[in-house]
Design a protein around this motif. Structure first.
Motif, PDB file in Angstrom:
ATOM      1  N   THR A 414     -18.147 -36.811  36.540  1.00 43.97           N
ATOM      2  CA  THR A 414     -17.700 -36.321  37.860  1.00 43.97           C
ATOM      3  C   THR A 414     -18.517 -34.921  37.764  1.00 43.97           C
ATOM      4  N   LEU A 427     -13.140 -43.404  39.755  1.00 45.97           N
ATOM      5  CA  LEU A 427     -12.080 -42.606  39.222  1.00 45.97           C
ATOM      6  C   LEU A 427     -11.390 -43.321  38.100  1.00 45.97           C
ATOM      7  N   GLN A 440      -5.023 -40.008  41.536  1.00 46.84           N
ATOM      8  CA  GLN A 440      -6.181 -39.607  42.224  1.00 46.84           C
ATOM      9  C   GLN A 440      -5.780 -38.189  43.245  1.00 46.84           C
ATOM     10  N   SER A 444      -7.654 -34.810  43.298  1.00 47.78           N
ATOM     11  CA  SER A 444      -7.590 -33.900  44.470  1.00 47.78           C
ATOM     12  C   SER A 444      -8.034 -32.180  44.354  1.00 47.78           C
ATOM     13  N   MET A 452     -13.566 -40.456  47.194  1.00 40.94           N
ATOM     14  CA  MET A 452     -13.085 -40.823  45.602  1.00 40.94           C
ATOM     15  C   MET A 452     -13.017 -43.065  46.284  1.00 40.94           C
ATOM     16  N   ASN A 454     -11.591 -46.616  45.898  1.00 38.88           N
ATOM     17  CA  ASN A 454     -10.590 -46.662  45.965  1.00 38.88           C
ATOM     18  C   ASN A 454     -10.330 -47.571  46.204  1.00 38.88           C
ATOM     19  N   GLY A 474      -8.534 -42.642  50.400  1.00 33.05           N
ATOM     20  CA  GLY A 474      -9.826 -41.639  50.119  1.00 33.05           C
ATOM     21  C   GLY A 474     -11.307 -43.123  51.004  1.00 33.05           C
TER      22      GLY A 474
END
Length: 616
Positions: A414, A427, A440, A444, A452, A454, A474
Motif C-alpha cells: 500500500t 484492503l 477501512q 482512511s 479502497m 470494498n 469506497g
C-alpha cells in the motif's frame, strides 16, 4: 516544479573524500505535504559500500511523543497500537522482500506533546514510500529529543555504489497538522488524489467478482451466466479471479499453474476473447486477475527456468501459499512479467481492468542473475523492488489509463510509490463488514476512499444492507452469486447500486470527517462532504451487537458543512418497506448540525444507516 510543488536541494560533501549526498525537500503548500529523499554519489576510483542509506533524518524537541503504528496479519490488516516513546529505540520495519506490509505497515502517526484527537493536537502523519524492506527508527534520548531516521531497511542490503552513479532513496512522505488527525488525513488524501494517484480525480468501475462465488471451480458457461448477474445488479464490470490459466498443471487449486499464463482449455475452450465478447453482449466490461511475479514449483515455467526463481539451491525451498517469487533483478524476468500483461491486452484490446496479486514473501533469498553477473547478493532486495517498478513503468507507457488493482493477499502492498501505477487497492481478504468498518477506518487516515476496494460477500452473517452500506464507503464491488438472491435482496442491491452511482463522487472526491470512532463508542459514524459543501453522505454503523439501551446513541455533530447554508437530510438505502425515523422535510442550518447534530438512530434493528445531506 511543474507539478505545483516547491523543490529544495541541499548538497553535502564529505570533508575528506569526494563523496556527496544531495538532500531533496519537495513541499506541497496547498496540502501541507512534504516529500523527502536523498541522492548519494561519489567520484572515488572504485566502488563504495553503502551500509545504511536513509531518505530522511529528522529531529524533534518536544515534551512527549506518542506513536501510532500498525501491526497485522492476513485478514487482520492495519491494527493500530499507540506507544509512548520513552528513552531508547522504537523501529517499524519489514524484512519480507515483497508483500512488505503483511505484518507491519509503513504508515505511522507521531503526536507531539500529547496524543492528538480527530480535531485537536499536533500530529505528523505519513509513510516511507518503498515497495520493499523499509525501516523507520524513532530514537528518544535522555533529554526527550527524538531522532527519526526513515528509509530502505539496511537488513542484508549493503550496496556497492560505483563512481559516477546516482543512488536515489525512496520518498519519505508526511504532513504536519496542528488541528488533529482529521486535518492531517485530509491533507494526505487531497495530495494523493491531486498529485500522486493514477487518475486520482477520475472515476472507478463498480464490479462483480467471482472469487468467493466459485473459487477455482468454474467453466466458461458458468462464468457467462454470472455476467447476467452483473448486468442485473447494474455494475460496470465482471472481474474473473484466480483459476483461469495453465494446462499441463491446471490451476484448479493454489498448488499448481502459477507462471503458465495461457487460458485453461478445459475450463475456457474459447479463451479470454470469448469472455470479453460475451461480457460486452451483457453491456458490461471485463477484467482479469493475475499474479505475475510468482511461480508454483508445479509449473512449466519452473521446469524451464529454475534460474528465474529466487531460491538457494543448497537449501530446502520454503513455500508461502505453495509458491516462490520470480527474480525481478533479472531483465529477462522483467520482460516475462511485462509480457504477461502485454499479451493479455494484445489479445484482448477491450480488457478493462487488471487485479494484480502478490502472495508470497521472499524466503532464502538468492539471485542466480546477480551470481552470474558477479554482483553481490546483498543487492537483491533493492534491485527486486527497482525491477518491479521498471515493469510497471513499461506497462504504463504502453497502457497509461487502464485501471489496475493492487492486491497482495489483502493489504500487503500500500505504499504511495505504487499508486503512480495503480488506481486502487484491496484492503483485506477479510470482507466481513464489521471487521471492515475498523480496517477501512484505519486505512482512511492515509488513503482517499477512491483507492479502497470494498466487496459485498457472504463472509459474514450480517444483514445484506449492512454489508452493502459498509462497502459503499469506497469503491463498491460484489462477490456473490446474484442468481441465488431472492427478489427482495436483488431489488435492494439494484437500488443500492443506483443510489451509490448518485453519491459516489462525493465519497471519491469529497472531504472525509470521522465523526464517531468505533474504538470509543458502540458505533462508527463518518461523513463525506463535497468541495462546495452543498452535498454530503453520512455512514453510520453499529459495532456492538450487545443489547444496548436505545439512548446510548445520541445526536452526532457533523463537520465540514457551511454554517450559513440550510440542509435537508434524507435516509437512503432503506430495505424494502423499511420506514425511516429521519424526517426528510426538516431543514437545518449547517451551524445547528455542527453544534447540536442529528441522531441517525442506529440500533439492533437499524444496524446501518446512510444519510444523504443536501443544501437548499
Amino acid at each position: 516544479s511543474s507539478d505545483g510543488a516547491t523543490l529544495h536541494q541541499i548538497t553535502l560533501k564529505d570533508p575528506a573524500y569526494p563523496f556527496f549526498v544531495d538532500l531533496f525537500f519537495k513541499t506541497w503548500k496547498e496540502n501541507d505535504v512534504i516529500e523527502q529523499w536523498s541522492v548519494i554519489r561519489h567520484s572515488e576510483k572504485g566502488a563504495v559500500t553503502l551500509n545504511k542509506y536513509a531518505s530522511a533524518n529528522l529531529y524533534f524537541f518536544n515534551r512527549d511523543y506518542y506513536l501510532t503504528s500498525y501491526n497485522g496479519s492476513w485478514a487482520r490488516e492495519m491494527q493500530p497500537a499507540q506507544t509512548q516513546l520513552r528513552q531508547g529505540m522504537h523501529t517499524i520495519q519489514s524484512r519480507l522482500g515483497t508483500r512488505e506490509n503483511l505484518h507491519t505497515s509503513p504508515n505511522f502517526m507521531l503526536s507531539l506533546d500529547a496524543p492528538a484527537t480527530e480535531n485537536s493536537g499536533t500530529v505528523m502523519i505519513g509513510q516511507i514510500a518503498w515497495n520493499g524492506n523499509f525501516s523507520i527508527q524513532f530514537e528518544t534520548d535522555v533529554y526527550k529529543n527524538l531522532h527519526l531516521v526513515a528509509g530502505i531497511n539496511p537488513y542484508q542490503s549493503a550496496y556497492n555504489l560505483k563512481p559516477g552513479v546516482d543512488f536515489e532513496t525512496p520518498r519519505f512522505i508526511y504532513t504536519l497538522s496542528f488541528e488533529g488527525t482529521g486535518k492531517g488525513s485530509r491533507n494526505l488524501q487531497n495530495w494523493m488524489r491531486q498529485n500522486n494517484l493514477l487518475d486520482g480525480e477520475g472515476s472507478r468501475l463498480t464490479l462483480l467478482n467471482n472469487w468467493e462465488a466459485t473459487y477455482f471451480n468454474f467453466n466458461q458457461e458458468e462464468l457467462v451466466s454470472l455476467f447476467k448477474g452483473a448486468n442485473a445488479l447494474g455494475v460496470d464490470m465482471f472481474l474473473l479471479d484466480d483459476g483461469w490459466f495453465a494446462n499441463k498443471y491446471p490451476r484448479d487449486h493454489d498448488r499448481a499453474g502459477l507462471g503458465d499464463w495461457e487460458a485453461n482449455q478445459k475450463k475456457l475452450p474459447d479463451g479470454i476473447p470469448y469472455l470479453v465478447k460475451e461480457a460486452g453482449k451483457q453491456g458490461i466490461k471485463f477484467g482479469i486477475w493475475i499474479e505475475p511475479e510468482m511461480v508454483n514449483p508445479k509449473s512449466v515455467l519452473y521446469e524451464k527456468h529454475p534460474d528465474w526463481v529466487i531460491r538457494e539451491e543448497n537449501r530446502p525451498e520454503i513455500y508461502f501459499r505453495n509458491q516462490l517469487v520470480l527474480d525481478l533483478t533479472n531483465p529477462e524476468v522483467q520482460n516475462f512479467v511485462y509480457g504477461i500483461v502485454d499479451n493479455l491486452f494484445t489479445e484482448n484490446p477491450e480488457l478493462a481492468f487488471i487485479k494484480w496479486d502478490c502472495n508470497a514473501p521472499i524466503f532464502n533469498g538468492h539471485s542466480k542473475y546477480l551470481e552470474k553477473n558477479n554482483l553481490p547478493q546483498s543487492h537483491l532486495y533493492v534491485e527486486y523492488t527497482r525491477g518491479f517498478e521498471k515493469v510497471l513503468k513499461r506497462i504504463r507507457e504502453k497502457y497509461p489509463t487502464v485501471p489496475m488493482m493492487l492486491c497482495s493477499g489483502g493489504g500487503g502492498r500500500t505504499d504511495f510509490s505504487l499508486f503512480r501505477y495503480f488506481t486502487e487497492f484491496w484492503l483485506s481478504d477479510n470482507t466481513g463488514p464489521l471487521e471492515r468498518v475498523f480496517i477501512q477506518w484505519n486505512f482512511s487516515y492515509y488513503y482517499p476512499a477512491i483507492t479502497m476496494c470494498n466487496h459485498v460477500t457472504n463472509w459474514s452473517n450480517k444483514p445484506l444492507k449492512y454489508r452493502i452500506d459498509v462497502a459503499s464507503m469506497g469503491k463498491l464491488g460484489f462477490d456473490i452469486k446474484v442468481g441465488e438472491l431472492n427478489d427482495k435482496d436483488l431489488n435492494f442491491c439494484k437500488s443500492a447500486v443506483a443510489n451509490y452511482n448518485q453519491f459516489k463522487d462525493i465519497v471519491w472526491h469529497g472531504d472525509l470527517f470521522r465523526l464517531v470512532s468505533p474504538y470509543d463508542d458502540d458505533f462508527a459514524s463518518l461523513l463525506f462532504v463535497n468541495p462546495g459543501k452543498t452535498e454530503g453522505v453520512m455512514f453510520n454503523y453499529l459495532t456492538n451487537w450487545r443489547y444496548l439501551p436505545e439512548t446510548t446513541i445520541r445526536p452526532v455533530r457533523l463537520q465540514g458543512l457551511d454554517p450559513d447554508k440550510k440542509y435537508r437530510i434524507a435516509e437512503i438505502n432503506l430495505y424494502e418497506n423499511q420506514r425511516s425515523p429521519v424526517d426528510a422535510t426538516k431543514v437545518y442550518t449547517g451551524d445547528f448540525l455542527m453544534k447540536v447534530g442529528i441522531n441517525p438512530n442506529v440500533n439492533l434493528s437499524r444496524p446501518s444507516v446512510v444519510l444523504k445531506i443536501e443544501a437548499e
